[in-house]
Design a protein around this motif. Structure first.
Motif, PDB file in Angstrom:
ATOM      1  N   MET A 213       0.827  -1.205   0.000  1.00  0.00           N
ATOM      2  CA  MET A 213       0.000   0.000   0.000  1.00  0.00           C
ATOM      3  C   MET A 213       0.864   1.259   0.000  1.00  0.00           C
ATOM      4  SD  MET A 213      -3.147  -0.607  -0.355  1.00  0.00           S
ATOM      5  CE  MET A 213      -3.608   1.093  -0.046  1.00  0.00           C
ATOM      6  N   ARG A 214       1.997   1.221   0.716  1.00  0.00           N
ATOM      7  CA  ARG A 214       2.898   2.387   0.698  1.00  0.00           C
ATOM      8  C   ARG A 214       3.423   2.635  -0.709  1.00  0.00           C
ATOM      9  NH1 ARG A 214       4.828   0.489   5.863  1.00  0.00           N
ATOM     10  NH2 ARG A 214       6.537  -0.600   4.831  1.00  0.00           N
ATOM     11  N   LEU A 215       3.800   1.562  -1.408  1.00  0.00           N
ATOM     12  CA  LEU A 215       4.298   1.703  -2.778  1.00  0.00           C
ATOM     13  C   LEU A 215       3.216   2.231  -3.707  1.00  0.00           C
ATOM     14  CD1 LEU A 215       6.389  -1.583  -3.054  1.00  0.00           C
ATOM     15  CD2 LEU A 215       7.295   0.742  -3.224  1.00  0.00           C
ATOM     16  N   LEU A 216       2.011   1.713  -3.556  1.00  0.00           N
ATOM     17  CA  LEU A 216       0.919   2.136  -4.435  1.00  0.00           C
ATOM     18  C   LEU A 216       0.425   3.537  -4.099  1.00  0.00           C
ATOM     19  CD1 LEU A 216      -1.074  -1.226  -4.614  1.00  0.00           C
ATOM     20  CD2 LEU A 216       0.311  -0.186  -6.427  1.00  0.00           C
ATOM     21  N   GLY A 217       0.882   4.067  -2.984  1.00  0.00           N
ATOM     22  CA  GLY A 217       0.557   5.460  -2.667  1.00  0.00           C
ATOM     23  C   GLY A 217       1.346   6.446  -3.513  1.00  0.00           C
ATOM     24  N   ASN A 218       2.358   5.952  -4.221  1.00  0.00           N
ATOM     25  CA  ASN A 218       3.133   6.791  -5.132  1.00  0.00           C
ATOM     26  C   ASN A 218       2.548   6.711  -6.540  1.00  0.00           C
ATOM     27  OD1 ASN A 218       5.009   7.307  -3.029  1.00  0.00           O
ATOM     28  ND2 ASN A 218       6.043   5.364  -3.490  1.00  0.00           N
ATOM     29  N   VAL A 223       3.142  -2.799  -8.246  1.00  0.00           N
ATOM     30  CA  VAL A 223       3.144  -4.008  -7.421  1.00  0.00           C
ATOM     31  C   VAL A 223       2.596  -5.154  -8.254  1.00  0.00           C
ATOM     32  CG1 VAL A 223       2.084  -5.150  -5.423  1.00  0.00           C
ATOM     33  CG2 VAL A 223       2.940  -2.808  -5.212  1.00  0.00           C
ATOM     34  N   MET A 224       3.238  -6.319  -8.149  1.00  0.00           N
ATOM     35  CA  MET A 224       2.771  -7.500  -8.880  1.00  0.00           C
ATOM     36  C   MET A 224       2.313  -8.580  -7.911  1.00  0.00           C
ATOM     37  SD  MET A 224       4.784 -10.131 -11.464  1.00  0.00           S
ATOM     38  CE  MET A 224       5.096  -8.901 -12.722  1.00  0.00           C
ATOM     39  N   LEU A 225       1.187  -9.195  -8.264  1.00  0.00           N
ATOM     40  CA  LEU A 225       0.765 -10.425  -7.606  1.00  0.00           C
ATOM     41  C   LEU A 225       0.132 -11.319  -8.653  1.00  0.00           C
ATOM     42  CD1 LEU A 225      -2.448  -9.931  -5.450  1.00  0.00           C
ATOM     43  CD2 LEU A 225      -1.706  -8.300  -7.153  1.00  0.00           C
ATOM     44  N   PHE A 226      -0.072 -12.577  -8.326  1.00  0.00           N
ATOM     45  CA  PHE A 226      -0.551 -13.535  -9.312  1.00  0.00           C
ATOM     46  C   PHE A 226      -2.014 -13.868  -9.057  1.00  0.00           C
ATOM     47  CE2 PHE A 226       3.919 -13.751  -9.815  1.00  0.00           C
ATOM     48  CZ  PHE A 226       4.109 -14.078 -11.144  1.00  0.00           C
ATOM     49  N   GLY A 227      -2.814 -13.808 -10.121  1.00  0.00           N
ATOM     50  CA  GLY A 227      -4.250 -14.003  -9.998  1.00  0.00           C
ATOM     51  C   GLY A 227      -4.665 -15.454  -9.926  1.00  0.00           C
TER      52      GLY A 227
END
Length: 326
Positions: A213-218, A223-227
């Motif tokens: 969330m801190r990274l996505l605040g920029n 951010v990567m994740l697998f679905g």
């Protein structure tokens, strides 16, 4: 903002927490009992079990990329006869997911692809510079990044590790949620290779949410994740006709996107032949606009599933979780 659904049928699993095992001390060896058994398992049994993996990893580094990949395929093709339960599960899942295909052919392809994947860890940094990756849809990730933070929704197809290499090639810094393998040797290799090609590794499970969330605040956070997921030996996603649930990464991706305003960009790698690949970036997805995100959560998860499921079906022989319970 409420992002949890009020539908009691959409049960979520307990938040996953992972902690790396602390190495036993010499005092545990002399203590006897369970402490001694743990010491011997950690320092003797596990090291002996992982020794061939470490040796093959370093030896394959000496070979050309294509030969290393083919040796991996041949190795797994040879050993698959010793895993009848895995073969039976792959056959059954292939017949259910793609009834138009020959399950035996899918099973053979699946084992060979897994062997290639494991062998290609040794030569991964060479694959991209050698011109073995064709990139399609790069404008989609570029357009999404121009608008703000991005969540990349990857898939475990062919050699998905090459997504990280492509991002490095595109000069896109990113952080990655990842599930550590059970083998300490495989964990060491995976972590070393991923960090060498520019990935910032987030703590597995719920501990990684806050730094993500801190990274996505920029504005430029990625951010990567697998679905698609296999968890405790079961296929969590895609759903393949099963009821929608909020217990996996599809729901995590939607929640992160809602809280951060990020766009979701699905991406995956397929194997064209041997150690030659195609990396595809799909059009960005934004969660539906709503005043009640909790109620809309299941619908957003279904939208993501509707994107990834046909891709998995199309390339089912290259799918890593085909040997899990469906």
């Amino acid at each position: 903002m409420r992002t949890k659904t009020s539908d009691p049928k959409l049960v979520t699993r307990k938040a996953f927490v992972w902690q790396e095992e602390a190495p036993p001390r010499l005092a545990d060896l002399v203590a006897g009992g369970e402490a001694r058994r743990r010491f011997l398992r950690y320092w003797v049994r596990d090291l002996l079990r992982d020794l061939p993996k470490m040796l093959s990893y370093h030896m394959l580094k000496l070979l050309p990329t294509g030969i290393a990949s083919e040796l991996g395929a041949l190795h797994y093709q040879a050993i698959r006869r010793f895993y009848p339960a895995h073969n039976a599960r792959i056959d059954a899942n292939a017949a259910r997911i793609r009834p138009d295909l020959d399950p035996a052919a899918v099973t053979r392809l699946n084992w060979r692809n897994k062997g290639r994947l494991m062998a290609e860890f040794s030569v991964l940094p060479r694959v991209g510079p050698a011109g073995r990756i064709r990139i399609e849809g790069a404008e989609n990730i570029a357009r999404a990044r121009a608008e703000g933070p991005v969540i990349i929704l990857g898939l475990h197809l062919s050699n998905w590790e090459l997504l990280f290499s492509v991002l490095q090639r595109m000069s896109v810094p990113f952080a990655l949620f990842y599930m550590p393998p059970e083998s300490r040797a495989e964990h060491h290799i995976a972590r070393k290779v991923r960090q060498s090609i520019g990935a910032t590794l987030l703590p597995p499970g719920v501990a990684g949410v806050r730094p993500a969330m801190r990274l996505l605040g920029n504005h430029d956070g990625v951010v990567m994740l697998f679905g698609d997921e296999g968890f405790d030996g079961r296929i969590m996603a895609p759903f393949f006709g099963r009821p929608t649930h909020l217990s996996g990464n599809l729901a995590v991706a939607v929640r992160l996107a809602r809280h951060s305003g990020a766009l979701i960009v699905p991406a995956y790698v397929t194997r064209r032949r041997g150690a030659h690949f195609t990396c595809r970036w799909l059009a960005p997805i934004r969660p539906a606009e709503t005043d009640d995100p909790g109620t809309a959560l299941a619908g957003d998860v279904e939208r993501l599933n509707a994107v990834i499921e046909p891709i998995i079906r199309r390339h089912v022989g290259q799918w890593h979780f085909l040997d899990h319970q469906l």
